[in-house]
Write an enzyme that holds these catalytic residues in place. Structure first.
Site, mmCIF file in Angstrom:
data_model
loop_
_atom_site.group_PDB
_atom_site.id
_atom_site.type_symbol
_atom_site.label_atom_id
_atom_site.label_comp_id
_atom_site.label_asym_id
_atom_site.label_seq_id
_atom_site.Cartn_x
_atom_site.Cartn_y
_atom_site.Cartn_z
ATOM 1 N N SER A 146 0.840 -1.198 0.000
ATOM 2 C CA SER A 146 0.000 0.000 0.000
ATOM 3 C C SER A 146 0.872 1.244 0.000
ATOM 4 C CB SER A 146 -0.897 0.008 1.244
ATOM 5 O OG SER A 146 -1.558 1.256 1.382
ATOM 6 N N TYR A 159 -2.903 -1.554 9.739
ATOM 7 C CA TYR A 159 -2.917 -2.009 8.342
ATOM 8 C C TYR A 159 -1.583 -1.738 7.664
ATOM 9 C CZ TYR A 159 -4.250 -2.080 3.379
ATOM 10 O OH TYR A 159 -4.308 -2.331 2.023
#
Length: 254
Positions: A146, A159
């Site tokens: 990400s 995350y």
């Protein structure tokens, strides 16, 4: 360039980026084995879209956070490869399946944390390990990270930490699998308009506008910005790219 005769395994192929990756690979002439968590109807829709490009597709249910299931999945996969393709292995593994948890650091529970670990880190680690005997020498692995590992936005501490670990794991996999000719890379999408995380980027106008304002190309990403990039990374054109983190964000927060 096509990849005729190649087979890719894409986790989380029933929706969002995984579906886009699977279809982009089919356009490149690659057959696809996909996994899905629970939505068989959506998985079958992906398979139908792949078949429209003249490629074979098969879909398996798999909870990528349930390590105990991986050995049975590998056995089912081995049988499918033999029956449908007459092969003992596949060529490309794309570790894409995932979930989003958006909570401030102070409010993230141990259960939230453990769920993210199981799916985004432990699952990727042990699924890849379990499938190593079925990945062809000279194959390729793409792990999905990400943009949040480079820039920080509130609410994504857990995350992003998992994705940071995946980026380190990628380099170690590249080092250890190099003798087999297997290249391993990470792609790091920026904010993309999908149903991920409840579809916030796609559906929340304020979030959408904010992302556009901090992205050099002036808009949030679309699934079609990611799938073809992954498919390209898996072609022979990019055979010398290895152990890299490739951000696909349109220049977000630069």
């Amino acid at each position: 360039m096509t990849n005729g005769g190649k087979i890719a395994l894409v986790t989380g192929a029933s929706r969002g980026l995984g579906r886009n990756m699977a279809i982009a690979l089919a356009r490149k002439g690659v057959d696809v084995i996909g996994t899905y968590h629970s939505n068989k109807t959506e998985a079958e829709a992906t398979a139908t879209a792949i078949a429209a490009f003249g490629r074979k597709a098969t879909m398996f249910p798999l909870d990528t956070g349930d390590v105990a299931r991986f050995s049975a999945f590998a056995a089912d996969l081995k049988q499918a490869l033999a029956v449908q393709w007459g092969r003992a292995n596949f060529d490309y593994l794309v570790n894409n399946a995932g979930i989003g948890v958006h909570k401030p650091f102070a409010e993230t529970s141990e259960a939230d944390f453990d769920r993210l670990v199981n799916i985004h880190l432990k699952g990727v680690f042990f699924l890849t390990q379990t499938l190593l005997p079925l990945i062809a020498d000279g194959g390729r692995i793409v792990n999905v990270s990400s943009g949040l590992t480079r820039f920080a936005l509130p609410g994504y501490a857990a995350y992003a930490a998992m994705k940071g670990a995946i980026e380190v794991l990628t380099r170690y996999l590249a080092k250890e699998l190099g003798p087999r000719g297997i290249a391993v890379n990470t792609i790091a999408p920026g904010a993309i308009e999908t149903d991920f995380g409840g579809g916030t980027v796609r559906d929340n106008r304020e979030v959408n506008a904010f992302i556009a304002s901090v992205t050099a190309l002036g808009r949030p990403g679309l699934p079609d910005d990611i799938g073809p990039a992954v498919a390209s990374l898996l072609t022979e054109d990019n055979r010398w790219i290895n152990a890299q983190r490739i951000e696909i964000s349109g220049g977000m927060l630069i």
